[in-house]
Design a protein around this motif. Sequence first.
Motif, short mmCIF file in Angstrom:
data_model
loop_
_atom_site.label_atom_id
_atom_site.label_comp_id
_atom_site.label_asym_id
_atom_site.label_seq_id
_atom_site.Cartn_x
_atom_site.Cartn_y
_atom_site.Cartn_z
N VAL A 14 31.54 58.71 45.04
CA VAL A 14 32.69 58.06 45.67
C VAL A 14 32.22 56.97 46.64
O VAL A 14 32.76 55.86 46.64
CB VAL A 14 33.58 59.11 46.40
CG1 VAL A 14 34.62 58.43 47.27
CG2 VAL A 14 34.24 60.03 45.39
N CYS A 15 31.20 57.26 47.44
CA CYS A 15 30.68 56.27 48.39
C CYS A 15 30.11 55.06 47.67
O CYS A 15 30.26 53.93 48.13
CB CYS A 15 29.62 56.89 49.29
SG CYS A 15 30.31 57.98 50.53
N SER A 16 29.45 55.29 46.54
CA SER A 16 28.91 54.17 45.77
C SER A 16 30.03 53.26 45.29
O SER A 16 29.91 52.04 45.36
CB SER A 16 28.11 54.69 44.57
OG SER A 16 26.98 55.40 45.01
N VAL A 17 31.12 53.85 44.83
CA VAL A 17 32.27 53.05 44.39
C VAL A 17 32.88 52.32 45.58
O VAL A 17 33.21 51.13 45.50
CB VAL A 17 33.32 53.94 43.68
CG1 VAL A 17 34.60 53.17 43.41
CG2 VAL A 17 32.74 54.51 42.39
N LEU A 18 33.02 53.01 46.72
CA LEU A 18 33.57 52.37 47.92
C LEU A 18 32.69 51.19 48.36
O LEU A 18 33.20 50.13 48.71
CB LEU A 18 33.70 53.37 49.07
CG LEU A 18 34.85 54.36 48.98
CD1 LEU A 18 34.75 55.38 50.10
CD2 LEU A 18 36.19 53.65 49.01
N MET A 19 31.37 51.38 48.34
CA MET A 19 30.46 50.29 48.72
C MET A 19 30.58 49.12 47.75
O MET A 19 30.58 47.96 48.17
CB MET A 19 29.01 50.78 48.78
CG MET A 19 28.69 51.51 50.04
SD MET A 19 28.78 50.43 51.49
CE MET A 19 27.71 51.28 52.59
N HIS A 20 30.71 49.39 46.46
CA HIS A 20 30.88 48.32 45.49
C HIS A 20 32.16 47.54 45.78
O HIS A 20 32.16 46.30 45.77
CB HIS A 20 30.90 48.88 44.06
CG HIS A 20 31.17 47.84 43.04
ND1 HIS A 20 30.23 46.91 42.65
CD2 HIS A 20 32.30 47.55 42.34
CE1 HIS A 20 30.76 46.11 41.75
NE2 HIS A 20 32.01 46.48 41.55
N CYS A 21 33.26 48.25 46.04
CA CYS A 21 34.54 47.59 46.36
C CYS A 21 34.42 46.77 47.64
O CYS A 21 34.90 45.64 47.72
CB CYS A 21 35.65 48.62 46.49
SG CYS A 21 36.06 49.46 44.95
N GLY A 26 33.58 40.79 49.70
CA GLY A 26 32.85 39.86 50.55
C GLY A 26 32.43 40.42 51.89
O GLY A 26 31.98 39.67 52.76
N PHE A 27 32.54 41.73 52.09
CA PHE A 27 32.15 42.32 53.36
C PHE A 27 30.68 42.71 53.35
O PHE A 27 30.04 42.75 52.32
CB PHE A 27 33.02 43.54 53.67
CG PHE A 27 34.47 43.19 53.83
CD1 PHE A 27 34.90 42.39 54.88
CD2 PHE A 27 35.40 43.63 52.91
CE1 PHE A 27 36.24 42.05 55.03
CE2 PHE A 27 36.74 43.30 53.05
CZ PHE A 27 37.15 42.51 54.10
N GLY A 28 30.15 43.00 54.52
CA GLY A 28 28.76 43.38 54.66
C GLY A 28 28.02 42.34 55.48
O GLY A 28 28.60 41.55 56.20
N SER A 29 26.71 42.34 55.33
CA SER A 29 25.86 41.44 56.11
C SER A 29 25.07 40.53 55.19
O SER A 29 24.67 40.93 54.10
CB SER A 29 24.88 42.24 56.96
OG SER A 29 25.57 43.00 57.91
N ARG A 30 24.83 39.35 55.64
CA ARG A 30 23.94 38.42 54.96
C ARG A 30 22.98 37.90 56.01
O ARG A 30 23.38 37.29 56.99
CB ARG A 30 24.70 37.29 54.32
CG ARG A 30 23.74 36.20 53.78
CD ARG A 30 24.33 35.40 52.70
NE ARG A 30 24.33 36.25 51.50
CZ ARG A 30 24.83 35.87 50.35
NH1 ARG A 30 25.38 34.69 50.23
NH2 ARG A 30 24.78 36.66 49.31
N ILE A 31 21.71 38.17 55.79
CA ILE A 31 20.67 37.73 56.70
C ILE A 31 19.78 36.77 55.93
O ILE A 31 19.35 37.07 54.81
CB ILE A 31 19.85 38.92 57.23
CG1 ILE A 31 20.78 39.92 57.93
CG2 ILE A 31 18.73 38.47 58.14
CD1 ILE A 31 20.17 41.28 58.15
N ALA A 74 36.75 46.63 58.75
CA ALA A 74 37.11 48.00 59.12
C ALA A 74 38.35 48.46 58.36
O ALA A 74 38.41 49.59 57.87
CB ALA A 74 37.35 48.09 60.63
N TRP A 75 39.35 47.59 58.25
CA TRP A 75 40.56 47.94 57.50
C TRP A 75 40.25 48.15 56.03
O TRP A 75 40.74 49.08 55.41
CB TRP A 75 41.64 46.87 57.69
CG TRP A 75 42.45 47.14 58.91
CD1 TRP A 75 42.06 46.97 60.21
CD2 TRP A 75 43.77 47.67 58.96
NE1 TRP A 75 43.06 47.35 61.06
CE2 TRP A 75 44.13 47.78 60.32
CE3 TRP A 75 44.69 48.05 58.00
CZ2 TRP A 75 45.36 48.26 60.73
CZ3 TRP A 75 45.93 48.52 58.41
CH2 TRP A 75 46.25 48.63 59.76
N ALA A 76 39.43 47.28 55.44
CA ALA A 76 39.09 47.43 54.02
C ALA A 76 38.39 48.76 53.77
O ALA A 76 38.70 49.48 52.82
CB ALA A 76 38.21 46.26 53.56
#
Length: 163
Positions: A14-21, A26-31, A74-76
């Motif tokens: 479930v977490c893997s699917v949530l992370m993919h979504c 476009g959320f997350g970090s880009r360094i 956070a909402w997503a």
Amino acid sequence: CQGNGAAPACWLIVCSVLMHCYRSRGFGSRIISPISGAVIDFLGEIYVDDTDLIITRPELTTAQETQEGRREAAWAWALGVNATGGAINPEKSRWIDAGYEWKDDGTWVYAKQPNLPMEIPLPDGSPATISQVEVSTAEKALGIWSTVDGNDSTHIAQNITGT
């Protein structure tokens, strides 16, 4: 996902699917490495029911853009968790703004925390407030006390010296 001790494995799926979504929106970090120019995309860390979402995006250049990006992320995430039948526990959730201020001598310090509200949606649709903490606030996860600013004094006191 219940019975036969399968819950951790199912939650991982479930977490893997949530992370993919989360990433596909476009959320997350880009360094971007200042030396090699290599791009590192990073979403956060998940271990059982603990999740750390990290938002570092080059296009978020103002405090207002950062706050809006943080709120949208956070909402997503909360809506995704709600859709699985789960829920984020606002009483166990925190957010930190790890902004920086550069000094004239070329060194940096953590910026003062903005006093901004943060809410997430609960499964019933009502909003819940997430508390804000300082970069020096020690939080315990997996038996380790850590802070965003890297100060290990709480961990040493609690787990090593016992003071």
